[in-house]
Scaffold this motif. Structure first.
Motif, PDB file in Angstrom:
ATOM      1  N   THR A  93      17.490  -1.992  41.125  1.00  0.00           N
ATOM      2  CA  THR A  93      16.247  -1.216  41.123  1.00  0.00           C
ATOM      3  C   THR A  93      16.534   0.180  41.667  1.00  0.00           C
ATOM      4  O   THR A  93      17.271   0.327  42.644  1.00  0.00           O
ATOM      5  CB  THR A  93      15.172  -1.925  41.968  1.00  0.00           C
ATOM      6  N   VAL A  94      15.964   1.190  41.024  1.00  0.00           N
ATOM      7  CA  VAL A  94      16.149   2.580  41.461  1.00  0.00           C
ATOM      8  C   VAL A  94      14.782   3.245  41.588  1.00  0.00           C
ATOM      9  O   VAL A  94      13.774   2.739  41.088  1.00  0.00           O
ATOM     10  CB  VAL A  94      17.023   3.372  40.462  1.00  0.00           C
ATOM     11  N   THR A  95      14.751   4.385  42.252  1.00  0.00           N
ATOM     12  CA  THR A  95      13.502   5.130  42.353  1.00  0.00           C
ATOM     13  C   THR A  95      13.066   5.612  40.977  1.00  0.00           C
ATOM     14  O   THR A  95      13.903   5.786  40.074  1.00  0.00           O
ATOM     15  CB  THR A  95      13.675   6.357  43.260  1.00  0.00           C
ATOM     16  N   PRO A  96      11.777   5.833  40.767  1.00  0.00           N
ATOM     17  CA  PRO A  96      11.338   6.395  39.485  1.00  0.00           C
ATOM     18  C   PRO A  96      12.036   7.706  39.148  1.00  0.00           C
ATOM     19  O   PRO A  96      12.343   7.977  37.972  1.00  0.00           O
ATOM     20  CB  PRO A  96       9.833   6.588  39.696  1.00  0.00           C
ATOM     21  N   VAL A 198       8.484  -2.586  42.386  1.00  0.00           N
ATOM     22  CA  VAL A 198       7.783  -2.135  41.182  1.00  0.00           C
ATOM     23  C   VAL A 198       6.279  -2.163  41.410  1.00  0.00           C
ATOM     24  O   VAL A 198       5.565  -1.205  41.075  1.00  0.00           O
ATOM     25  CB  VAL A 198       8.170  -3.006  39.970  1.00  0.00           C
ATOM     26  N   GLU A 199       5.765  -3.232  41.990  1.00  0.00           N
ATOM     27  CA  GLU A 199       4.332  -3.350  42.254  1.00  0.00           C
ATOM     28  C   GLU A 199       3.843  -2.256  43.199  1.00  0.00           C
ATOM     29  O   GLU A 199       2.716  -1.762  43.075  1.00  0.00           O
ATOM     30  CB  GLU A 199       4.009  -4.726  42.841  1.00  0.00           C
ATOM     31  N   ALA A 200       4.701  -1.859  44.136  1.00  0.00           N
ATOM     32  CA  ALA A 200       4.330  -0.808  45.080  1.00  0.00           C
ATOM     33  C   ALA A 200       4.441   0.584  44.470  1.00  0.00           C
ATOM     34  O   ALA A 200       4.057   1.577  45.112  1.00  0.00           O
ATOM     35  CB  ALA A 200       5.207  -0.898  46.321  1.00  0.00           C
ATOM     36  N   GLY A 201       4.954   0.677  43.256  1.00  0.00           N
ATOM     37  CA  GLY A 201       5.082   1.955  42.576  1.00  0.00           C
ATOM     38  C   GLY A 201       6.253   2.798  43.037  1.00  0.00           C
ATOM     39  O   GLY A 201       6.334   3.982  42.689  1.00  0.00           O
ATOM     40  N   VAL A 202       7.195   2.195  43.794  1.00  0.00           N
ATOM     41  CA  VAL A 202       8.303   2.977  44.346  1.00  0.00           C
ATOM     42  C   VAL A 202       9.630   2.685  43.662  1.00  0.00           C
ATOM     43  O   VAL A 202      10.647   3.310  43.987  1.00  0.00           O
ATOM     44  CB  VAL A 202       8.451   2.741  45.865  1.00  0.00           C
ATOM     45  N   ILE A 205      13.046  -1.298  37.739  1.00  0.00           N
ATOM     46  CA  ILE A 205      14.200  -2.175  37.562  1.00  0.00           C
ATOM     47  C   ILE A 205      15.061  -1.610  36.442  1.00  0.00           C
ATOM     48  O   ILE A 205      14.627  -1.537  35.290  1.00  0.00           O
ATOM     49  CB  ILE A 205      13.757  -3.615  37.259  1.00  0.00           C
ATOM     50  N   GLN A 206      16.272  -1.198  36.786  1.00  0.00           N
ATOM     51  CA  GLN A 206      17.195  -0.626  35.804  1.00  0.00           C
ATOM     52  C   GLN A 206      17.893  -1.725  35.011  1.00  0.00           C
ATOM     53  O   GLN A 206      17.984  -1.659  33.790  1.00  0.00           O
ATOM     54  CB  GLN A 206      18.234   0.252  36.506  1.00  0.00           C
ATOM     55  N   VAL A 283       9.049  -4.131  34.885  1.00  0.00           N
ATOM     56  CA  VAL A 283      10.220  -3.362  35.288  1.00  0.00           C
ATOM     57  C   VAL A 283       9.891  -1.926  35.678  1.00  0.00           C
ATOM     58  O   VAL A 283      10.763  -1.189  36.135  1.00  0.00           O
ATOM     59  CB  VAL A 283      11.294  -3.370  34.178  1.00  0.00           C
ATOM     60  N   ALA A 284       8.647  -1.519  35.485  1.00  0.00           N
ATOM     61  CA  ALA A 284       8.239  -0.159  35.855  1.00  0.00           C
ATOM     62  C   ALA A 284       6.785  -0.170  36.294  1.00  0.00           C
ATOM     63  O   ALA A 284       6.002  -1.031  35.863  1.00  0.00           O
ATOM     64  CB  ALA A 284       8.428   0.796  34.683  1.00  0.00           C
ATOM     65  N   PRO A 285       6.389   0.765  37.149  1.00  0.00           N
ATOM     66  CA  PRO A 285       5.002   0.803  37.632  1.00  0.00           C
ATOM     67  C   PRO A 285       3.977   0.963  36.506  1.00  0.00           C
ATOM     68  O   PRO A 285       2.802   0.611  36.702  1.00  0.00           O
ATOM     69  CB  PRO A 285       4.997   2.014  38.568  1.00  0.00           C
ATOM     70  N   ASP A 286       4.396   1.475  35.329  1.00  0.00           N
ATOM     71  CA  ASP A 286       3.441   1.638  34.234  1.00  0.00           C
ATOM     72  C   ASP A 286       3.146   0.332  33.505  1.00  0.00           C
ATOM     73  O   ASP A 286       2.366   0.310  32.552  1.00  0.00           O
ATOM     74  CB  ASP A 286       3.942   2.698  33.235  1.00  0.00           C
ATOM     75  N   GLY A 287       3.738  -0.766  33.961  1.00  0.00           N
ATOM     76  CA  GLY A 287       3.459  -2.070  33.377  1.00  0.00           C
ATOM     77  C   GLY A 287       4.447  -2.531  32.332  1.00  0.00           C
ATOM     78  O   GLY A 287       4.289  -3.620  31.773  1.00  0.00           O
ATOM     79  N   THR A 288       5.474  -1.757  32.039  1.00  0.00           N
ATOM     80  CA  THR A 288       6.492  -2.163  31.077  1.00  0.00           C
ATOM     81  C   THR A 288       7.114  -3.484  31.506  1.00  0.00           C
ATOM     82  O   THR A 288       7.480  -3.664  32.672  1.00  0.00           O
ATOM     83  CB  THR A 288       7.600  -1.096  30.974  1.00  0.00           C
ATOM     84  N   MET A 289       7.221  -4.418  30.556  1.00  0.00           N
ATOM     85  CA  MET A 289       7.760  -5.750  30.839  1.00  0.00           C
ATOM     86  C   MET A 289       9.102  -5.926  30.138  1.00  0.00           C
ATOM     87  O   MET A 289       9.354  -5.348  29.084  1.00  0.00           O
ATOM     88  CB  MET A 289       6.791  -6.841  30.375  1.00  0.00           C
TER      89      MET A 289
END
Length: 396
Positions: A93-96, A198-202, A205-206, A283-289
């Protein structure tokens, strides 16, 4: 009939599921075991308390009993691992912000680990040219899949994990806080902490760990070798209870029930556990699965049987990154830590035939097939490796 008391340490991770369910759903009691589960925060605590006898057994990083049996990183205490608690289950996992940089520098699909590794090398080069500080990556312990998977990924793109970035050791529950506070730019850890980020928006998942190495044990049941020698019947009962719990977890009709109890033990939302067990993660805060049938294997595809070839692979990574020297004797010692014979005896099952997994049993995304009998030849294929001990920063 009186029950045999056992004290077992664990870290709050989904890959402890078989142990948690064995206790909470009665499989251990059915084998005459009264297990006290002790929640710990760091792998050094788990190792030390097992080594000195405060724990009878432990949920442990798969490479750690090998390191302990060698006496590297700590005093030598021979440990054995007769049961895989989970195959796979990690993620990077990396920062946005770093996720966006990797996408911008990618020459191809950044979901491809080789593409993203090369993009990371470009990010590192640009930061160096600008005089920026190195990127920081967290992993849970020097002797862990997290460390080796991060290094394998980085090195495939030409990034030297000891020269080009900083690798820091963080206990799993502290990963998200460290990402939030800007102490690290990314990490490799087991579930549910990637999903929590991811849920926290921070975090984004790469890569799933299974995209880097298709089939490796992540956590194992580990006991002291002398304890196993003096209590073989108790160990066999423990193996049986875990095997039944793992099978129970994998049955779809039990999924809601086990998800709730695991989530309660970990102190997280049940949805995070459910996604992990189903292999379908946001895998991303925008909801991408994104999903994978091999994201984590708790009890299917013969996941619970230890494989000495996996122990040899871990030993090869220890040698590659300067944690221990290469010798035929040490390679043999490493393979004796993973005790498939005890697993087979406890369950009364014959050794399985090829299960259709990766050709070499590992399935790394790049590089030669791994041959346990030719570790020296395998290591010659890699340009990036260490002749001395890697430099790691320890964060408590």
């Amino acid at each position: 009939m009186s029950e045999t008391p056992l004290r077992i340490g664990y870290i709050p991770l989904v890959d402890a599921a078989a142990l948690l369910v064995a206790v909470d759903h009665g499989f251990a009691a059915a084998e005459g075991l009264a297990i006290e589960l002790v929640r710990e925060v760091s792998w050094s605590n788990v190792r030390d308390k097992l080594n000195i006898g405060l724990f009878d057994a432990a949920h442990m990083l798969a490479p750690l009993p090998i390191a302990s049996s060698f006496g590297i990183g700590h005093v030598r205490v021979p440990l054995i691992a007769p049961f895989n608690l989970a195959l796979n289950g990690n993620a990077v996992t990396v920062t946005p912000a770093l996720h966006a940089e990797l996408a911008a520098f990618a020459d191809g699909d950044p979901a491809d680990p080789l593409v993203s590794a090369r993009a990371l090398a470009r990010v590192v080069a640009e930061r160096r040219a600008k005089g920026a500080s190195p990127l920081n990556f967290g992993m849970t312990f020097p002797f862990s899949n997290h460390n080796y998977q991060l290094r394998y990924w980085m090195a495939a793109g030409g990034v030297d994990p000891d020269e080009d970035v900083r690798m820091v050791v963080l206990p799993p529950p502290y990963m998200v806080e460290s990402l939030t506070n800007g102490h690290v730019d990314g990490f490799c850890v087991g579930a549910p902490w990637n999903s929590v980020a991811v849920e926290a928006g921070v975090g984004c998942i790469q890569h799933f760990g299974s995209e880097l190495t298709l089939r490796l044990p992540e956590k194992m049941l580990v006991v002291r070798e002398d304890w196993a020698d003096t209590r073989p019947d108790v160990l066999a009962a423990l193996i049986r209870s875990l095997a039944r719990a793992a099978e129970y977890i994998e049955a779809v009709e039990h999924r809601a029930n086990v998800t709730a109890s695991i989530a309660e033990r970990l102190g997280v939302e049940p949805s995070l556990v459910s996604r992990t067990l189903n292999g379908l993660l946001k895998v991303a805060p925008d909801g991408t699965m994104r999903g994978s049938d091999h994201y984590i294997l708790i009890g299917r595809e013969n996941a619970n049987r230890p494989d000495p070839a996996h122990a040899a692979w871990f030993y090869a990574q220890m040698v590659r990154w300067g944690q221990t020297p290469l010798s035929d004797e040490a390679a043999a010692t490493a393979q004796r830590v993973f005790r498939a014979d005890l697993y087979d005896a406890a369950l009364g099952r014959p050794a399985p035939t090829n299960d259709g997994g990766p050709r070499d049993g590992i399935g790394a995304f790049v590089g030669p097939d791994f041959v346990p009998g030719d570790i020296a030849g395998y290591l010659k294929a890699w340009e990036l490796k260490r002749s001395g001990r890697p430099r790691l920063s320890l964060v408590r």
